[in-house]
Design an enzyme around this catalytic site. Structure first.
Site, PDB file in Angstrom:
ATOM      1  CG  ASP A  12      -1.765   1.262   1.331  1.00  0.00           C
ATOM      2  OD1 ASP A  12      -2.415   1.606   0.322  1.00  0.00           O
ATOM      3  OD2 ASP A  12      -1.745   1.915   2.380  1.00  0.00           O
ATOM      4  CB  SER A  13       0.210   4.814  -0.481  1.00  0.00           C
ATOM      5  OG  SER A  13      -0.908   4.881   0.408  1.00  0.00           O
ATOM      6  CB  CYS A  75      -3.092   0.543  -2.464  1.00  0.00           C
ATOM      7  SG  CYS A  75      -3.023   2.279  -2.896  1.00  0.00           S
ATOM      8  CD  GLU A 154       0.401   6.355   6.210  1.00  0.00           C
ATOM      9  OE1 GLU A 154       1.602   6.280   6.516  1.00  0.00           O
ATOM     10  OE2 GLU A 154      -0.242   5.390   5.776  1.00  0.00           O
ATOM     11  CB  CYS A 186      -9.331   4.934   1.005  1.00  0.00           C
ATOM     12  SG  CYS A 186      -7.668   5.235   1.622  1.00  0.00           S
ATOM     13  CG  HIS A 188      -4.811   4.859   4.716  1.00  0.00           C
ATOM     14  ND1 HIS A 188      -4.316   4.539   3.469  1.00  0.00           N
ATOM     15  CD2 HIS A 188      -3.733   5.226   5.461  1.00  0.00           C
ATOM     16  CE1 HIS A 188      -3.000   4.707   3.463  1.00  0.00           C
ATOM     17  NE2 HIS A 188      -2.617   5.122   4.644  1.00  0.00           N
TER      18      HIS A 188
END
Ligand code: DGL
Length: 273
Positions: A12-13, A75, A154, A186, A188
C-alpha cells in the site's frame, strides 16, 4: 511453481493496507506474508497514474525478489492506477487488487443512496467508472475524497478532533441526503470505522472490503495449490520506505500486535534493502 511456504506480498502507499493484511491473517493464519508501506511517497491519492505505476512496479520487483508467490495490491489508488499495468509487466504472477464495493452496497441499501469515500485518483480511474457502470445504475452515489484523512491515519490519529472534523465534512451532508450505506474505497479508512459509526449512527451500514479480498486471496492460493502445506512456521515481515520506528509504533494500534519493521530505500525507481 512457487513453493507453498513462500510469502504473500502485500503493499500500500502507507499503513492502509494493514487493514487487508489483518483480514488475511485472520483467514490464512499459516501463511507467511510480507507487507510493504511506501511511506516515503504517501499519499498516492493526488499523484499521477504514471507515478503510481512507477512506484507499484518498483515495489512489485522488491516483493518478487523476496520470493512472493502472489501479490496483493492493498491500495484502491494503486489498483485503479496500476493493477492492469502490473499484470502486463508481470504476467507470471497472480495479483489481487481492490475495487470499491459498490456491488454489495447496491444490494443492501434500502434508501438507494450510497456514500463512497475514496481518493481522487481512485475516483478518476477507469476501474471506478467501470464499477459504477456495472453495479451503480440503480443507486444514487455520493462521493467524497476526505482530504487529509489518509495523513491523519498515517499519524495514528484514529479518533482525534481533527480526524472527526474531516469525517463530519464528508458524512453529515450525505446523511442529509438519506444515505444508509457507506463504501470504504480506501484501505486506510477501515481504521476509523468506530469514529464513522459514532457520526452516522447504527442505521447506516459501513462496508469494509478487506474480508472479501482476503477470501479472494485464499481462493486463488487454493486453486493454484500454493497454500502453505509445508507445516513450516509462518513469518510476517514489514517494510517501509520511510522511518521504520514510525510504522512499528503503529502496529499494536492497527494490527493488534507488534512486529519487526525493516527500512528500504528508493534508488532510481528500484527498492533496495
Ligand atoms: N490506502 C490507499 C487507498 O486505498 C491510498 C491512500 C493514499 O495514499 O492516498 O487508496
Amino acid at each position: 511453481m512457487k513453493s507453498s511456504n513462500d510469502p504473500i506480498g502485500v503493499f500500500d502507499s502507507g499503513v492502509g493496507g494493514l487493514s487487508v493484511l489483518r483480514a488475511m491473517r485472520e483467514q490464512m493464519p499459516n501463511e507467511s506474508m510480507i507487507y510493504f508501506g511506501d511511506q516515503f511517497h504517501v499519499p498516492y491519492g493526488l499523484r499521477s497514474m504514471k507515478e503510481i505505476q512507477k512506484f507499484s512496479e518498483g515495489i512489485t520487483r522488491f516483493l518478487l525478489e523476496q520470493n512472493s508467490k502472489l501479490i496483493v495490491v492493498a491500495c484502491n489508488t494503486a489498483s485503479a492506477a496500476a493493477l492492469k499495468y502490473l499484470r502486463g509487466r508481470f504476467p507470471d504472477i497472480s495479483f489481487v487488487g481492490m475495487e470499491p464495493a459498490v456491488k454489495p452496497a447496491a444490494e443492501i441499501t434500502k434508501t438507494g443512496k450510497v456514500g463512497v469515500l475514496a481518493t481522487p485518483a481512485t475516483f478518476q480511474g477507469a476501474l471506478y467508472a467501470s464499477v459504477v457502470e456495472r453495479f451503480g445504475a440503480e443507486v444514487e452515489l455520493f462521493q467524497h475524497t476526505c482530504p487529509g484523512l489518509v495523513g491523519q491515519i498515517e499519524k495514528g490519529e484514529l479518533d482525534s478532533n481533527a480526524t472527526r472534523l474531516i469525517l463530519e465534512d464528508a458524512l453529515l451532508p450525505m446523511l442529509k441526503k438519506k444515505i444508509d450505506t457507506i463504501v470504504l474505497g480506501c484501505t486506510h479508512y477501515p481504521f476509523v470505522i468506530p469514529l464513522i459509526e459514532q457520526i452516522v449512527g447504527e442505521n447506516v451500514r459501513v462496508i469494509d472490503p478487506a474480508p472479501s479480498v482476503a477470501r479472494q486471496v485464499n481462493r486463488l492460493l487454493e486453486a493454484g495449490e500454493k497454500t502453505n502445506q509445508m507445516g513450516e512456521s509462518f513469518r510476517v515481515r514489514f517494510f517501509t520506505s520511510a522511518d521504520p520506528a514510525s510504522m512499528k509504533s503503529l502496529l499494536p494500534l492497527l494490527m493488534g500486535n507488534d512486529g519487526e519493521v525493516s527500512a528500504v530505500m528508493w534508488k532510481s525507481n528500484q527498492v533496495t534493502l
